[in-house]
Enzyme design. Structure first.
Site, PDB file in Angstrom:
ATOM      1  N   SER A  64      37.838 -44.867  14.931  1.00  0.00           N
ATOM      2  CA  SER A  64      37.347 -45.052  13.555  1.00  0.00           C
ATOM      3  C   SER A  64      38.449 -45.227  12.522  1.00  0.00           C
ATOM      4  O   SER A  64      38.163 -45.612  11.387  1.00  0.00           O
ATOM      5  CB  SER A  64      36.470 -43.872  13.144  1.00  0.00           C
ATOM      6  OG  SER A  64      35.211 -43.994  13.737  1.00  0.00           O
ATOM      7  N   LYS A  67      38.588 -48.426  10.755  1.00  0.00           N
ATOM      8  CA  LYS A  67      37.569 -48.837   9.765  1.00  0.00           C
ATOM      9  C   LYS A  67      38.136 -49.189   8.384  1.00  0.00           C
ATOM     10  O   LYS A  67      37.778 -50.220   7.824  1.00  0.00           O
ATOM     11  CB  LYS A  67      36.481 -47.770   9.656  1.00  0.00           C
ATOM     12  CG  LYS A  67      35.588 -47.692  10.907  1.00  0.00           C
ATOM     13  CD  LYS A  67      34.698 -46.444  10.892  1.00  0.00           C
ATOM     14  CE  LYS A  67      33.821 -46.372  12.144  1.00  0.00           C
ATOM     15  NZ  LYS A  67      33.082 -45.088  12.214  1.00  0.00           N
ATOM     16  N   TYR A 190      33.517 -55.024  17.049  1.00  0.00           N
ATOM     17  CA  TYR A 190      33.813 -53.706  16.461  1.00  0.00           C
ATOM     18  C   TYR A 190      34.405 -52.767  17.524  1.00  0.00           C
ATOM     19  O   TYR A 190      35.357 -52.038  17.262  1.00  0.00           O
ATOM     20  CB  TYR A 190      32.523 -53.129  15.854  1.00  0.00           C
ATOM     21  CG  TYR A 190      32.533 -51.634  15.673  1.00  0.00           C
ATOM     22  CD1 TYR A 190      33.236 -51.045  14.619  1.00  0.00           C
ATOM     23  CD2 TYR A 190      31.855 -50.802  16.565  1.00  0.00           C
ATOM     24  CE1 TYR A 190      33.257 -49.663  14.468  1.00  0.00           C
ATOM     25  CE2 TYR A 190      31.867 -49.438  16.427  1.00  0.00           C
ATOM     26  CZ  TYR A 190      32.576 -48.861  15.384  1.00  0.00           C
ATOM     27  OH  TYR A 190      32.610 -47.505  15.247  1.00  0.00           O
ATOM     28  N   VAL A 260      37.505 -40.505  16.740  1.00  0.00           N
ATOM     29  CA  VAL A 260      37.056 -39.616  17.820  1.00  0.00           C
ATOM     30  C   VAL A 260      38.081 -39.406  18.937  1.00  0.00           C
ATOM     31  O   VAL A 260      37.928 -38.504  19.747  1.00  0.00           O
ATOM     32  CB  VAL A 260      35.731 -40.080  18.473  1.00  0.00           C
ATOM     33  CG1 VAL A 260      34.560 -39.782  17.574  1.00  0.00           C
ATOM     34  CG2 VAL A 260      35.787 -41.532  18.874  1.00  0.00           C
TER      35      VAL A 260
HETATM   36  O1  DON Z   1      31.690 -46.513  17.619  1.00  0.00           O
HETATM   37  C1  DON Z   1      32.061 -45.420  17.992  1.00  0.00           C
HETATM   38  O2  DON Z   1      31.307 -44.478  18.071  1.00  0.00           O
HETATM   39  C2  DON Z   1      33.525 -45.238  18.340  1.00  0.00           C
HETATM   40  N1  DON Z   1      34.073 -46.459  18.780  1.00  0.00           N
HETATM   41  C3  DON Z   1      34.316 -44.822  17.171  1.00  0.00           C
HETATM   42  C4  DON Z   1      33.729 -43.712  16.455  1.00  0.00           C
HETATM   43  C5  DON Z   1      34.706 -42.881  15.741  1.00  0.00           C
HETATM   44  O3  DON Z   1      35.893 -42.826  15.958  1.00  0.00           O
HETATM   45  C6  DON Z   1      34.056 -42.050  14.771  1.00  0.00           C
HETATM   46  N2  DON Z   1      34.913 -41.042  14.445  1.00  0.00           N
HETATM   47  N3  DON Z   1      35.016 -39.938  14.413  1.00  0.00           N
END
Ligand code: DON
Length: 402
Positions: A64, A67, A190, A260
Site C-alpha cells: 500500500s 498508493k 494495481y 501490509v
Molecule cells: O490489495 C491489497 O490488499 C494489498 N496488495 C495491499 C494492501 C495493503 O498494503 C494495505 N495496507 N495495509
C-alpha cells in the site's frame, strides 16, 4: 565518525527492536513467509544524504505504500479535477479493504484499496494500454526512488490468486461509473504496482522526493510538479495510516503511509524522508516496530509537523540607526526565510521608518522567499517609493528578483 546521526539511528533501532508484538500478515501466502524479526530504518535528507540502520538493504514488496505515488502519477497525468471526480479526499474511518464509497459512488480516498484501484486506472493518458500503464507505474515509482524498481513475480502471482475482494471492489466502483476501463485490468495493474520491490533506503528517498516538492534529492529529477506533492501529502496526513490516522497525526505528526508487508513511509515537508520495515503488524495493519520507530524518531528529532519552529521572531537581524549628525542611512537587516509570517514581522518594522527618511533594506542574510513573501516585500517597497522615499535594496542572492 564525527556525525552522530548514524549512531543515533542505530541506538533508536535497538530500543524499538525489543518489541515483538503483532503478527505477520497471513492472508497473502507469499507475504506470510517473511522473517518476522527483520527490522530496518532509512532516512534521507533534502540534499540526498541517505542513512540506513539494521536490515536497510532487505527488499520487500511495497504494497500500500505505492498508493500515494500512484496518486501522484494520476494527478500529474490527468490533472486535479479529473482525479477528484473519481476519488475523494476524506478519511474513511474503515479498514483498508472496505467498501468505502460516498453517496456519489466515489471512493472516499486514494489510500484505501477501493480508491487506490480507481486511482491506478487513471494513470497515463486516456485510453492507454495495460502494458503501457504498467510501464508508466514502474517508471514513475522508480523515478521517485532514484533507481529501477522490479516486480516480485511471486508476490504478484500470490496476490492475483487471492484477488476476489479487490475485484469485488473494482466492479462496484465500475458499476457506479467512477472506474475507467475494465475492472479486472485495473486490479491486475494495481497488484503489480503493490508487488514492486523496495528497501527502506528506497522508501526514504521516495518520501524525501514528496517532501521536497517533487524533486528527487539524489538524482535531481523533477518527478512530479510541486502542487501534486502538496495534494498527496495532505491526503497522507489525513488518510495514510488507515483508521489510526488521527492518532498517528497527534503522536507522530508526519504524513505517512503503511503497507501490509510491514513497511512504513513518512515524509516531513522540507526536512526528511523516512522508511521503516518490520513485518509484524498490529491489529489495524501497521508495522508494530515501524510505528515504534516513527514515534521515537518524531520525539527524539523533534519532527512533529505541528511543532512549529519559532522563525518569525528571528526575522530581524538588526536595525542600524543613522548617525546623530544625520550621516549614513538607516538599515533594516532581515534574515532567514521570507514566508508570510516572517514578512509580516518585517513589514511592521518598515512601518517604523520615520516619514521621509531614506533607508537600506538589507537582504544579504535572507536565504529564500516564498512567492507570497516576495510579493509582499516588493509591494511594501513600491508603496514607500510611491511615497517619494528612497529605498535601497541590498539583495546579493537575488531574493526579490525571480
Ligand atoms: O490489495 C491489497 O490488499 C494489498 N496488495 C495491499 C494492501 C495493503 O498494503 C494495505 N495496507 N495495509
Amino acid at each position: 565518525m564525527r556525525n552522530p546521526i548514524p549512531d543515533l539511528l542505530d541506538e533508536l533501532r535497538e530500543r524499538c527492536a525489543d518489541d515483538d508484538g503483532g503478527e505477520v500478515l497471513s492472508t497473502i501466502p507469499e507475504l506470510a513467509k517473511a522473517d518476522p524479526d527483520r527490522f530496518g530504518i532509512g532516512l534521507c535528507t533534502i540534499d540526498g544524504t541517505v542513512y540506513g540502520t539494521g536490515d536497510a538493504e532487505h527488499r520487500f514488496s511495497i504494497q500500500s505504500i505505492s498508493k500515494p505515488f500512484a496518486y501522484a502519477l494520476a494527478l500529474a497525468d490527468r490533472g486535479r479535477d479529473t482525479v477528484l471526480e473519481h476519488v475523494g479526499v476524506e478519511p474513511s474511518g474503515d479498514s483498508f479493504n472496505e467498501i468505502s464509497l460516498e453517496q456519489s459512488g466515489r471512493p472516499r480516498n486514494p489510500m484505501i484499496n477501493i480508491g487506490a484501484i480507481t486511482t491506478h486506472a487513471l494513470i497515463g493518458h486516456e485510453g492507454i494500454s495495460r502494458k503501457q500503464r504498467d510501464k508508466r507505474v514502474q517508471q514513475g515509482l522508480s523515478a521517485f526512488a532514484g533507481r529501477k524498481l522490479d516486480v516480485d513475480e511471486e508476490v504478484f502471482a500470490s496476490e492475483q490468486s487471492e484477488a476476489s475482494r479487490n475485484l469485488a471492489l473494482a466492479y462496484l466502483v465500475h458499476a457506479r461509473e467512477k472506474l475507467d476501463g475494465e475492472p479486472h485490468h485495473a486490479v491486475e495493474g494495481y497488484i503489480r504496482q503493490c508487488s514492486l520491490l523496495v528497501d527502506v533506503r528506497d522508501l526514504a528517498v521516495m518520501a524525501m522526493t514528496l517532501a521536497a516538492g517533487g524533486r528527487n534529492p539524489v538524482t535531481g529529477e523533477q518527478v512530479v510538479p510541486t502542487w501534486v506533492c502538496t495534494q498527496v501529502l495532505s491526503v497522507m496526513a489525513t488518510c495514510g495510516m488507515y483508521d489510526a490516522s488521527g492518532q498517528w497525526m497527534s503522536t507522530v505528526g508526519i504524513p505517512a503511509k503503511s503497507g501490509v508487508s510491514g513497511g512504513v513511509l513518512g515524509a516531513l515537508p522540507g526536512q526528511a524522508g523516512i522508511g521503516a520495515f518490520s513485518p509484524r503488524l498490529d491489529e489495524i495493519g501497521n508495522s508494530v516496530r515501524g510505528v515504534r520507530a516513527f514515534e521515537a524518531l518524531s520525539a527524539d528529532l523533534g519532527l512533529h509537523l505541528m511543532h512549529a519552529p519559532e522563525v518569525a521572531s528571528h526575522v530581524l537581524y538588526g536595525v542600524v540607526e543613522p548617525d546623530a549628525d544625520g550621516d549614513g542611512l538607516r538599515e533594516v537587516q532581515l534574515q532567514g526565510t521570507m514566508h508570510f509570517a516572517a514578512v509580516e514581522v518585517a513589514l511592521r518594522e518598515l512601518e517604523e521608518v520615520p516619514d521621509g527618511e531614506s533607508f537600506v533594506l538589507d537582504l544579504s542574510r535572507v536565504a529564500s522567499a516564498t512567492d507570497v513573501g516576495r510579493r509582499l516585500l516588493l509591494e511594501a517597497v513600491e508603496r514607500m517609493r510611491a511615497d517619494r522615499r528612497e529605498v535601497r535594496i541590498t539583495d546579493p542572492h537575488d531574493i526579490l528578483g525571480g
